[in-house]
Scaffold this motif. Structure first.
Motif, short mmCIF file in Angstrom:
data_model
loop_
_atom_site.label_atom_id
_atom_site.label_comp_id
_atom_site.label_asym_id
_atom_site.label_seq_id
_atom_site.Cartn_x
_atom_site.Cartn_y
_atom_site.Cartn_z
N TYR A 69 0.81 -1.21 0.00
CA TYR A 69 0.00 0.00 0.00
C TYR A 69 0.85 1.27 0.00
N ALA A 70 0.48 2.19 -0.89
CA ALA A 70 1.05 3.54 -0.94
C ALA A 70 -0.07 4.52 -0.59
N GLY A 71 0.27 5.67 -0.03
CA GLY A 71 -0.73 6.60 0.47
C GLY A 71 -1.54 7.30 -0.60
N ASP A 72 -0.90 7.62 -1.73
CA ASP A 72 -1.59 8.33 -2.81
C ASP A 72 -0.82 8.08 -4.10
N ALA A 73 -1.25 8.73 -5.19
CA ALA A 73 -0.64 8.49 -6.50
C ALA A 73 0.83 8.90 -6.53
N GLU A 117 7.33 5.04 -4.90
CA GLU A 117 7.65 3.67 -4.46
C GLU A 117 7.97 2.77 -5.65
N VAL A 118 7.22 2.91 -6.73
CA VAL A 118 7.52 2.12 -7.94
C VAL A 118 8.94 2.41 -8.40
N PHE A 146 -3.67 0.25 -9.14
CA PHE A 146 -2.50 -0.56 -8.84
C PHE A 146 -1.54 -0.60 -10.02
N ILE A 147 -0.27 -0.85 -9.69
CA ILE A 147 0.78 -1.06 -10.68
C ILE A 147 1.43 -2.39 -10.36
N VAL A 148 1.58 -3.23 -11.37
CA VAL A 148 2.14 -4.56 -11.19
C VAL A 148 3.65 -4.51 -11.44
N THR A 197 -3.75 3.81 -2.30
CA THR A 197 -4.89 3.72 -1.39
C THR A 197 -5.70 5.01 -1.34
N GLY A 198 -5.21 6.10 -1.94
CA GLY A 198 -5.96 7.33 -1.99
C GLY A 198 -6.81 7.45 -3.26
#
Length: 122
Positions: free
Chosen positions: A70-74, A80-81, A103-105, A119-120
């Motif tokens: 989980y990341a907080g926003d875009a 993180e990616v 999501f990004i795979v 998650t935002g």
């Protein structure tokens, strides 16, 4: 009552996978890293354990089970990616993205798929 004790990933190279996931998640080995097994735990002491076991089975293109991180926003998701790619993760040309994906795979250095979730997102 049962509880989940650890999520287990099969990997081709335990020390390499341990190095990636320790850096990615801020985890540490619970015990010594063995050539065929290690249990990683949060450095801060609480959270889900991640166990890495030597496996000859190749990763699946469309795994039935995977990790969602989980990341907080875009903006956090994008950062993180990029951070995970710099650690050795690879972007996956995912053919099942919905039109408005949150999501990004990615794939770890062993090819295991995982998702980074915004998650935002709406």
């Amino acid at each position: 009552m049962l509880t989940i004790g650890s999520v287990v990933l099969g990997v081709a190279n335990v020390p390499r996978a341990a190095a990636f996931w320790m850096e990615a998640l801020g985890y540490v080995p619970r015990d010594e890293i063995e050539p065929d097994w290690v249990v990683l735990i949060p450095a801060e002491g609480t959270g889900v354990q991640l166990s890495l076991g030597l496996s000859a089975t190749p990763p699946q293109d469309h795994p039935r089970i995977h990790l969602d991180l989980y990341a907080g926003d875009a903006a956090d998701q994008a950062a993180e990616v990029e951070r995970l790619v710099s650690l050795g993760a690879q972007r996956v040309d995912w053919d099942l993205y919905p039109d408005d994906a949150d999501f990004i795979v990615l794939a770890d250095p062993d090819g295991n798929r995982f998702c980074i979730i915004d998650t935002g997102h709406g």
